[in-house]
Design a protein around this motif. Structure first.
Motif, PDB file in Angstrom:
ATOM      1  N   LYS A 296       0.830  -1.212   0.000  1.00 34.56           N
ATOM      2  CA  LYS A 296       0.000   0.000   0.000  1.00 34.56           C
ATOM      3  C   LYS A 296       0.863   1.260   0.000  1.00 34.56           C
ATOM      4  CE  LYS A 296      -4.025  -2.063   2.252  1.00 34.56           C
ATOM      5  NZ  LYS A 296      -3.515  -3.446   2.351  1.00 34.56           N
ATOM      6  N   MET A 297       2.167   1.081  -0.033  1.00 36.61           N
ATOM      7  CA  MET A 297       3.098   2.204  -0.035  1.00 36.61           C
ATOM      8  C   MET A 297       3.778   2.398  -1.391  1.00 36.61           C
ATOM      9  SD  MET A 297       3.271   3.627   3.113  1.00 36.61           S
ATOM     10  CE  MET A 297       1.495   3.666   2.838  1.00 36.61           C
ATOM     11  N   ASN A 298       4.093   1.305  -2.074  1.00 39.86           N
ATOM     12  CA  ASN A 298       4.834   1.367  -3.333  1.00 39.86           C
ATOM     13  C   ASN A 298       4.131   0.486  -4.367  1.00 39.86           C
ATOM     14  OD1 ASN A 298       6.978   1.052  -0.882  1.00 39.86           O
ATOM     15  ND2 ASN A 298       7.539   2.749  -2.236  1.00 39.86           N
ATOM     16  N   VAL A 299       3.503   1.111  -5.342  1.00 35.81           N
ATOM     17  CA  VAL A 299       2.765   0.395  -6.376  1.00 35.81           C
ATOM     18  C   VAL A 299       3.700   0.234  -7.573  1.00 35.81           C
ATOM     19  CG1 VAL A 299       0.756   0.412  -7.886  1.00 35.81           C
ATOM     20  CG2 VAL A 299       0.586   1.353  -5.557  1.00 35.81           C
ATOM     21  N   THR A 300       4.115  -1.011  -7.851  1.00 38.11           N
ATOM     22  CA  THR A 300       5.059  -1.279  -8.933  1.00 38.11           C
ATOM     23  C   THR A 300       4.327  -1.924 -10.101  1.00 38.11           C
ATOM     24  OG1 THR A 300       5.616  -3.384  -7.884  1.00 38.11           O
ATOM     25  CG2 THR A 300       7.045  -1.507  -7.415  1.00 38.11           C
ATOM     26  N   PHE A 301       4.683  -1.500 -11.321  1.00 37.05           N
ATOM     27  CA  PHE A 301       4.016  -2.056 -12.508  1.00 37.05           C
ATOM     28  C   PHE A 301       4.899  -1.863 -13.734  1.00 37.05           C
ATOM     29  CE2 PHE A 301       2.688   2.332 -11.943  1.00 37.05           C
ATOM     30  CZ  PHE A 301       2.711   2.887 -13.205  1.00 37.05           C
ATOM     31  N   THR A 302       4.598  -2.626 -14.766  1.00 36.36           N
ATOM     32  CA  THR A 302       5.306  -2.528 -16.033  1.00 36.36           C
ATOM     33  C   THR A 302       4.303  -2.302 -17.160  1.00 36.36           C
ATOM     34  OG1 THR A 302       5.208  -4.929 -16.334  1.00 36.36           O
ATOM     35  CG2 THR A 302       7.183  -4.039 -15.277  1.00 36.36           C
ATOM     36  N   LEU A 303       4.826  -1.863 -18.312  1.00 32.03           N
ATOM     37  CA  LEU A 303       4.034  -1.747 -19.529  1.00 32.03           C
ATOM     38  C   LEU A 303       4.540  -2.797 -20.520  1.00 32.03           C
ATOM     39  CD1 LEU A 303       4.177   1.247 -18.137  1.00 32.03           C
ATOM     40  CD2 LEU A 303       2.917   1.915 -20.185  1.00 32.03           C
ATOM     41  N   LYS A 304       3.993  -2.814 -21.706  1.00 33.13           N
ATOM     42  CA  LYS A 304       4.237  -3.944 -22.615  1.00 33.13           C
ATOM     43  C   LYS A 304       5.691  -4.062 -23.073  1.00 33.13           C
ATOM     44  CE  LYS A 304       2.741  -1.428 -26.792  1.00 33.13           C
ATOM     45  NZ  LYS A 304       1.829  -1.464 -27.960  1.00 33.13           N
ATOM     46  N   ASP A 305       6.410  -2.921 -23.184  1.00 31.09           N
ATOM     47  CA  ASP A 305       7.805  -2.977 -23.599  1.00 31.09           C
ATOM     48  C   ASP A 305       8.531  -1.742 -23.077  1.00 31.09           C
ATOM     49  OD1 ASP A 305       7.300  -0.814 -25.472  1.00 31.09           O
ATOM     50  OD2 ASP A 305       6.481  -2.321 -26.835  1.00 31.09           O
ATOM     51  N   GLU A 306       9.851  -1.743 -23.254  1.00 26.86           N
ATOM     52  CA  GLU A 306      10.676  -0.672 -22.709  1.00 26.86           C
ATOM     53  C   GLU A 306      10.367   0.672 -23.354  1.00 26.86           C
ATOM     54  OE1 GLU A 306      15.441   0.365 -22.060  1.00 26.86           O
ATOM     55  OE2 GLU A 306      14.795  -1.653 -22.655  1.00 26.86           O
ATOM     56  N   GLU A 307      10.109   0.675 -24.654  1.00 32.57           N
ATOM     57  CA  GLU A 307       9.841   1.931 -25.345  1.00 32.57           C
ATOM     58  C   GLU A 307       8.558   2.577 -24.838  1.00 32.57           C
ATOM     59  OE1 GLU A 307      10.136   5.241 -27.481  1.00 32.57           O
ATOM     60  OE2 GLU A 307      11.698   3.731 -27.215  1.00 32.57           O
ATOM     61  N   THR A 308       7.522   1.766 -24.627  1.00 29.99           N
ATOM     62  CA  THR A 308       6.262   2.296 -24.099  1.00 29.99           C
ATOM     63  C   THR A 308       6.456   2.839 -22.690  1.00 29.99           C
ATOM     64  OG1 THR A 308       5.082   0.624 -25.409  1.00 29.99           O
ATOM     65  CG2 THR A 308       3.812   1.808 -23.751  1.00 29.99           C
ATOM     66  N   SER A 309       7.273   2.148 -21.908  1.00 31.26           N
ATOM     67  CA  SER A 309       7.564   2.621 -20.552  1.00 31.26           C
ATOM     68  C   SER A 309       8.263   3.973 -20.591  1.00 31.26           C
ATOM     69  CB  SER A 309       8.442   1.615 -19.812  1.00 31.26           C
ATOM     70  OG  SER A 309       7.744   0.412 -19.572  1.00 31.26           O
ATOM     71  N   LYS A 310       9.226   4.133 -21.524  1.00 26.73           N
ATOM     72  CA  LYS A 310       9.931   5.413 -21.652  1.00 26.73           C
ATOM     73  C   LYS A 310       8.966   6.531 -22.016  1.00 26.73           C
ATOM     74  CE  LYS A 310      14.526   3.674 -22.911  1.00 26.73           C
ATOM     75  NZ  LYS A 310      15.540   3.612 -23.994  1.00 26.73           N
ATOM     76  N   GLN A 311       8.044   6.235 -22.945  1.00 21.94           N
ATOM     77  CA  GLN A 311       7.065   7.235 -23.344  1.00 21.94           C
ATOM     78  C   GLN A 311       6.162   7.607 -22.170  1.00 21.94           C
ATOM     79  OE1 GLN A 311       6.571   8.962 -26.224  1.00 21.94           O
ATOM     80  NE2 GLN A 311       8.495   8.104 -26.976  1.00 21.94           N
ATOM     81  N   PHE A 312       5.767   6.596 -21.405  1.00 27.46           N
ATOM     82  CA  PHE A 312       4.909   6.831 -20.242  1.00 27.46           C
ATOM     83  C   PHE A 312       5.610   7.747 -19.244  1.00 27.46           C
ATOM     84  CE2 PHE A 312       3.695   5.811 -15.884  1.00 27.46           C
ATOM     85  CZ  PHE A 312       2.309   5.922 -15.934  1.00 27.46           C
TER      86      PHE A 312
END
Length: 360
Positions: A296-312
């Motif tokens: 409840k303190m640190n919400v960790t998540f990923t997106l479909k690929d590294e490029e999308t994560s960079k854009q996010f």
């Protein structure tokens, strides 16, 4: 000035009323003509701050008189060494539950002091969950059991703690102390760096059962012995006075907010907002932690690929969201939603996540 939407993992956001109060007294604390960091730690002005901070910590966390409250330095990282130096006696083994990077570091430091044992671990599953209580296997020569209550890098958190063990329970609570109600008597030693929920970096809190103080080896270096700080009211040497002053202000803020019952409910609300956003994204966002171990303190998540994560992350920064990059060791994204992060900021982040998903 427009305040940043701060989701850093630590040092983290402080309550705005705390910062305003500190600003008001920055140059002239209590009519002294001095800033807090200019006060002698032996002065009556600082002594009042010191004692009030201790009293408030006892009040907010419901700490019984059978426990000492210590103000230390060196962060949780120094506690990784102080715990075994004080509590790991000859012929015994420190038992550790591995749930992430910080518990690994604690184990590594204890190995330099004496014998250790891994009582349980989720490392093989990339620390996606907290081990079940019944999976913890203490060694026959266990001196204590050490756990890390919340794992900032992987986004996992203990929901229920081991209890009724035959050995003292030691908990690194750096990233979730004061986020929920606790029965302090279920623990023998709690330590926590302040820079998540309690205040700025620079002061470390230790809440220790007085019975444990007799375990300390008297031949330890003076500054590494818990008894030194217990006997001298954490004033053996010059304490981090400004950090303790800000700790006091944060504790006053917590009381004014309604105490831990109110803070706990608010933290649950914030976490629910973000996890609902992840779960309803149909796989666009993927949470790292298993559902029953989610922090409840640190919400960790990923997106479909590294490029999308960079854009996010880039677009989030342009929109005013700060500190959303995942830890360098795991990548992805992380939103740290400690006590001082308002619900409104979390709602704005969830709305941004939904808009980003729609665009992509």
């Amino acid at each position: 000035m427009k305040r940043a939407l701060n989701f850093y993992a630590g040092p983290a956001a402080l309550p705005l009323p705390v910062l305003k109060e500190a600003e008001k007294n920055w140059l002239n604390y209590n009519g002294s003509g001095m800033a807090v960091m200019e006060l002698s730690h032996r002065s009556k002005e600082y002594d009042a701050i010191h004692q009030k901070a201790q009293d408030l910590l006892r009040s907010v966390l419901s700490i019984p008189d059978s426990y000492e409250v210590l103000f230390l330095q060196g962060g949780a990282s120094l506690q990784f060494s102080m715990v075994p130096m004080n509590l790991l006696t000859s012929g015994k083994a420190g038992n550790y539950v591995l749930t992430g990077v910080w518990s690994e570091k604690a184990l590594q430091e204890a190995e330099k002091v004496g014998q250790v044992c891994v009582a349980a671990s989720s490392k093989e599953e990339n620390y996606r969950h907290i081990p079940k209580i019944n999976e913890i296997k203490l060694s026959e020569d266990a001196a204590y059991l050490h756990i890390t209550s919340n794992n900032t890098i992987y986004g996992t958190q203990w929901d229920h703690y081991p209890t009724n063990e035959a050995v003292p329970l030691i908990v690194d609570m750096s990233s979730d102390i004061m986020s929920k109600r606790l029965n302090i008597e279920n623990f023998d030693l709690i330590y926590a760096g302040a820079q998540k929920n309690l205040g700025p970096s620079g002061v470390t809190i230790a809440i220790i059962n007085k019975k444990l103080l007799s375990h300390s080896n008297p031949s330890l270096p003076t500054m590494l012995n818990y008894n030194t700080f217990a006997k001298h009211d954490s004033l053996y040497n010059t304490p981090p006075t400004l950090a303790i002053y800000l700790l006091k202000l944060v504790l006053e803020w917590a009381e004014q907010e309604g105490g831990l019952s109110v803070i706990e409910k608010r933290n649950e609300e914030k976490a629910k907002i973000l996890y609902n956003c992840i779960d309803e994204s149909e796989g666009f966002y993927k949470g790292h932690a298993e559902i029953d171990s989610r922090s409840k303190m640190n919400v960790t998540f990923t997106l479909k690929d590294e490029e999308t994560s960079k854009q996010f992350l880039q677009q989030a920064k342009e929109a005013g969201f700060i500190g959303l990059g995942g830890h360098r060791s795991v990548g992805g994204c992380r939103a740290s939603i400690y006590n001082a992060v308002p619900v409104e900021h979390v709602e704005q982040l969830a709305e941004f996540m939904k808009t980003f998903q729609y665009k992509y």
